[in-house]
Design a protein around this motif. Structure first.
Motif, mmCIF file in Angstrom:
data_model
loop_
_atom_site.group_PDB
_atom_site.id
_atom_site.type_symbol
_atom_site.label_atom_id
_atom_site.label_comp_id
_atom_site.label_asym_id
_atom_site.label_seq_id
_atom_site.Cartn_x
_atom_site.Cartn_y
_atom_site.Cartn_z
ATOM 1 N N HIS A 6 0.855 -1.189 0.000
ATOM 2 C CA HIS A 6 0.000 0.000 0.000
ATOM 3 C C HIS A 6 0.891 1.239 0.000
ATOM 4 C CE1 HIS A 6 -3.314 2.655 0.585
ATOM 5 N NE2 HIS A 6 -4.185 1.656 0.777
ATOM 6 N N GLU A 7 0.722 2.091 -0.995
ATOM 7 C CA GLU A 7 1.551 3.284 -1.140
ATOM 8 C C GLU A 7 1.403 4.245 0.032
ATOM 9 O OE1 GLU A 7 3.803 4.063 -3.298
ATOM 10 O OE2 GLU A 7 3.504 2.760 -5.046
ATOM 11 N N ALA A 8 0.260 4.215 0.722
ATOM 12 C CA ALA A 8 0.040 5.135 1.840
ATOM 13 C C ALA A 8 0.968 4.873 3.015
ATOM 14 C CB ALA A 8 -1.417 5.063 2.301
ATOM 15 N N GLN A 9 1.692 3.759 2.983
ATOM 16 C CA GLN A 9 2.691 3.516 4.024
ATOM 17 C C GLN A 9 3.724 4.642 4.073
ATOM 18 O OE1 GLN A 9 4.461 -0.396 3.796
ATOM 19 N NE2 GLN A 9 2.499 -1.397 3.422
ATOM 20 N N LYS A 10 3.934 5.297 2.942
ATOM 21 C CA LYS A 10 4.927 6.372 2.888
ATOM 22 C C LYS A 10 4.544 7.566 3.745
ATOM 23 C CE LYS A 10 6.432 5.202 -1.823
ATOM 24 N NZ LYS A 10 6.538 5.682 -3.223
ATOM 25 N N SER A 11 3.275 7.635 4.163
ATOM 26 C CA SER A 11 2.830 8.756 4.995
ATOM 27 C C SER A 11 3.539 8.786 6.341
ATOM 28 C CB SER A 11 1.316 8.684 5.218
ATOM 29 O OG SER A 11 0.620 8.758 3.994
ATOM 30 N N HIS A 12 3.976 7.625 6.796
ATOM 31 C CA HIS A 12 4.758 7.558 8.042
ATOM 32 C C HIS A 12 6.228 7.702 7.670
ATOM 33 C CE1 HIS A 12 6.079 6.505 12.028
ATOM 34 N NE2 HIS A 12 6.730 5.437 11.591
ATOM 35 N N ALA A 13 6.801 8.845 8.015
ATOM 36 C CA ALA A 13 8.186 9.125 7.603
ATOM 37 C C ALA A 13 8.939 9.854 8.709
ATOM 38 C CB ALA A 13 8.193 9.940 6.312
ATOM 39 N N PRO A 14 9.181 9.187 9.829
ATOM 40 C CA PRO A 14 9.885 9.846 10.940
ATOM 41 C C PRO A 14 11.319 10.197 10.545
ATOM 42 C CG PRO A 14 9.781 7.482 11.292
ATOM 43 C CD PRO A 14 8.935 7.757 10.086
ATOM 44 N N LYS A 15 11.724 11.387 10.875
ATOM 45 C CA LYS A 15 13.067 11.824 10.471
ATOM 46 C C LYS A 15 14.143 11.376 11.452
ATOM 47 C CE LYS A 15 11.557 15.892 7.849
ATOM 48 N NZ LYS A 15 10.123 15.555 7.892
ATOM 49 N N HIS A 16 13.806 11.312 12.733
ATOM 50 C CA HIS A 16 14.811 11.002 13.734
ATOM 51 C C HIS A 16 14.271 10.037 14.787
ATOM 52 C CE1 HIS A 16 16.019 15.026 12.185
ATOM 53 N NE2 HIS A 16 17.230 14.480 12.232
ATOM 54 N N TYR A 17 15.185 9.393 15.469
ATOM 55 C CA TYR A 17 14.862 8.640 16.675
ATOM 56 C C TYR A 17 16.053 8.778 17.613
ATOM 57 C CZ TYR A 17 17.851 4.545 15.540
ATOM 58 O OH TYR A 17 18.895 3.696 15.283
ATOM 59 N N LEU A 18 15.922 8.277 18.824
ATOM 60 C CA LEU A 18 16.987 8.427 19.807
ATOM 61 C C LEU A 18 17.880 7.195 19.779
ATOM 62 C CD1 LEU A 18 17.629 10.739 21.799
ATOM 63 C CD2 LEU A 18 16.620 9.319 23.598
ATOM 64 N N LEU A 19 19.160 7.387 19.519
ATOM 65 C CA LEU A 19 20.133 6.293 19.432
ATOM 66 C C LEU A 19 21.287 6.598 20.368
ATOM 67 C CD1 LEU A 19 21.149 3.681 18.041
ATOM 68 C CD2 LEU A 19 22.235 5.157 16.323
ATOM 69 N N ARG A 20 21.448 5.767 21.396
ATOM 70 C CA ARG A 20 22.521 5.935 22.378
ATOM 71 C C ARG A 20 22.530 7.333 22.968
ATOM 72 N NH1 ARG A 20 26.926 2.543 18.712
ATOM 73 N NH2 ARG A 20 25.792 0.574 18.875
ATOM 74 N N GLY A 21 21.315 7.831 23.206
ATOM 75 C CA GLY A 21 21.175 9.123 23.852
ATOM 76 C C GLY A 21 21.242 10.318 22.922
ATOM 77 N N GLN A 22 21.436 10.073 21.621
ATOM 78 C CA GLN A 22 21.578 11.158 20.659
ATOM 79 C C GLN A 22 20.490 11.058 19.589
ATOM 80 O OE1 GLN A 22 23.763 13.570 20.854
ATOM 81 N NE2 GLN A 22 25.193 12.789 22.377
ATOM 82 N N PRO A 23 19.921 12.205 19.164
ATOM 83 C CA PRO A 23 19.028 12.164 17.998
ATOM 84 C C PRO A 23 19.803 11.700 16.770
ATOM 85 C CG PRO A 23 18.845 14.260 19.180
ATOM 86 C CD PRO A 23 20.048 13.551 19.736
ATOM 87 N N PRO A 25 19.334 10.057 12.492
ATOM 88 C CA PRO A 25 18.407 9.828 11.375
ATOM 89 C C PRO A 25 17.752 8.459 11.501
ATOM 90 C CG PRO A 25 20.489 10.716 10.590
ATOM 91 C CD PRO A 25 20.705 10.366 12.029
ATOM 92 N N SER A 26 16.442 8.418 11.349
ATOM 93 C CA SER A 26 15.732 7.148 11.479
ATOM 94 C C SER A 26 15.951 6.281 10.241
ATOM 95 C CB SER A 26 14.237 7.379 11.664
ATOM 96 O OG SER A 26 13.543 6.144 11.678
ATOM 97 N N PRO A 27 16.314 5.015 10.426
ATOM 98 C CA PRO A 27 16.429 4.110 9.280
ATOM 99 C C PRO A 27 15.075 3.592 8.813
ATOM 100 C CG PRO A 27 16.941 2.922 11.283
ATOM 101 C CD PRO A 27 16.681 4.348 11.686
ATOM 102 N N GLU A 28 14.010 3.893 9.576
ATOM 103 C CA GLU A 28 12.673 3.394 9.238
ATOM 104 C C GLU A 28 11.971 4.444 8.376
ATOM 105 O OE1 GLU A 28 10.253 1.342 8.288
ATOM 106 O OE2 GLU A 28 8.971 2.666 9.440
ATOM 107 N N GLN A 29 12.447 4.562 7.152
ATOM 108 C CA GLN A 29 11.998 5.579 6.208
ATOM 109 C C GLN A 29 11.321 4.933 4.994
ATOM 110 O OE1 GLN A 29 12.209 9.061 6.003
ATOM 111 N NE2 GLN A 29 12.733 9.065 8.181
ATOM 112 N N PRO A 30 10.540 5.705 4.231
ATOM 113 C CA PRO A 30 9.901 5.155 3.029
ATOM 114 C C PRO A 30 10.871 4.536 2.033
ATOM 115 C CG PRO A 30 8.880 7.229 3.606
ATOM 116 C CD PRO A 30 10.047 7.066 4.539
ATOM 117 N N VAL A 31 12.135 4.939 2.069
ATOM 118 C CA VAL A 31 13.101 4.346 1.142
ATOM 119 C C VAL A 31 13.205 2.840 1.347
ATOM 120 C CG1 VAL A 31 15.092 4.740 2.660
ATOM 121 C CG2 VAL A 31 15.436 4.594 0.179
ATOM 122 N N ARG A 32 12.904 2.367 2.543
ATOM 123 C CA ARG A 32 12.893 0.919 2.797
ATOM 124 C C ARG A 32 11.937 0.217 1.839
ATOM 125 N NH1 ARG A 32 10.756 -1.248 7.702
ATOM 126 N NH2 ARG A 32 11.741 -3.164 6.975
#
Length: 345
Positions: A6-23, A25-32
């Motif tokens: 479903h193409e609408a999955q691309k609507s969820h596109a978080p830019k960042h997450y917390l990794l080892r205490g630091q913001p 870039p999220s690897p869980e992006q539409p490019v997946r």
């Protein structure tokens, strides 16, 4: 094999997450999904693009069998409620979580966000709920295809789902797509199994079926003593009550290779055979590859061919639900290798 997306999955596109205490870039992006979709299109598989989302009462009814009503309501309303707070960020990111024994469910949105979001890898913004629902819709479509007679199907789902429990999001996951697929299959089959081959333990899936004996759950993953999700996935976690003996975990050492993984898979499938499943959900992670940014194992692309081949040999119709596997040059090749092995199994 029919593949669903479903193409609408691309609507969820978080830019960042917390990794080892630091913001970070999220690897869980539409490019997946774009890379996985391209890999499918390069094979002989049939890729079915699903129609625009509508209010699907059947989907919501099925989701209520694996998630609590208050959690589903939270996912639908949290962004609007969060942004209504003075000075709130655009992205939902709780700063407090219940630890230890907590039984009081708060009324305030900050408290509810901390209750329902297990970690800091699940930011949500205005497009997130649409993308999350589209991912679940994809899993449902693939499972429905098997109900209608397909021998096997594949659901290209993102965000993934296996860390999502009855009322907790975590590890990029919000709705448990693999558990949803199993729920659909249970409408026809008495005994359904979920085999999780993601590098991380499917703690949400385990939690959902922990006290049930109609859905067998098994997972191969890096030992949680050293790896996310840390608190679940030990070998002695076998279920409780009616579900005792219907959960199996095979944790492997950090850095395990393809030989280690395939040996573990043989042990897991031997345990599965005792359950005699009538249908199987494969929670497919591709993040055990050596190049994956989150990988804790060192599998090669050809190992996914062997994994697909071995899983195809298990009797019964199968729904393959995409879980982890993050953007690298190898991601599409890993999916193609798995699908090719599955077809040749």
């Amino acid at each position: 094999m029919k593949c669903f997306y479903h193409e609408a999955q691309k609507s969820h596109a978080p830019k960042h997450y917390l990794l080892r205490g630091q913001p970070a870039p999220s690897p869980e992006q539409p490019v997946r999904s774009e890379r996985l979709k391209a890999a499918i299109e390069a094979t002989s598989a049939s890729l079915i693009l699903l129609p625009p989302l509508t209010r699907d009462t059947l989907l919501l009814d099925r989701l209520k069998r694996i998630h609590t009503s208050r959690y589903l309501s939270f996912l639908e309303s949290v962004v609007e409620r969060w942004r209504a707070m003075p000075g709130a960020s655009d992205v939902v990111a709780p700063n407090v979580h219940p630890c230890g024994y907590a039984r009081f469910y708060p009324r305030h949105i900050i408290g509810q966000a901390g209750w329902h979001m297990n970690d800091m890898a699940c930011p949500m913004d205005e497009g997130s709920y649409t993308g999350i629902l589209a991912s679940a819709t994809t899993a449902q479509a693939a499972a429905d295809a098997v109900l209608q007679g397909e021998v096997a199907s594949y659901a290209l789902c993102r965000p993934p789902g296996h860390h999502a429990g009855p009322e907790r999001a975590g590890g990029f996951c919000f709705l448990n797509n693999s558990a949803l697929a199993a729920t659909v299959l249970r409408e026809r089959f008495e005994r359904v199994a979920i085999v999780d081959v993601d590098v991380h333990h499917g703690n949400g899936t385990q939690d959902i079926f922990w006290q049930r004996n109609d859905v067998w759950t098994g997972s191969i993953h890096v030992d949680p003593a050293d790896f996310y999700p840390f608190y679940w996935g030990a070998a002695d976690e076998v279920g409780e009550g009616d579900g005792e003996g219907y959960n199996r975990n095979v944790p492997l050492a950090l850095g395990a290779n393809g030989i280690d993984f395939l040996q573990a898979l043989s042990r897991l499938l031997s345990a599965l055979a005792e359950f005699q499943p009538q249908a199987i959900v494969i929670a497919l992670g591709l993040d055990a590859h050596k190049d994956d940014p989150l990988a804790g194992m060192t599998l090669e692309t050809e190992d996914f061919y062997r994994i697909g081949q071995r899983l195809a040999q298990v009797k019964g119709p199968k729904v393959i639900v995409q879980e982890g596997g993050y953007p690298t040059d190898s991601l599409g090749d890993n999916l193609a290798a798995f699908l090719q092995g599955f077809r040749c199994g």
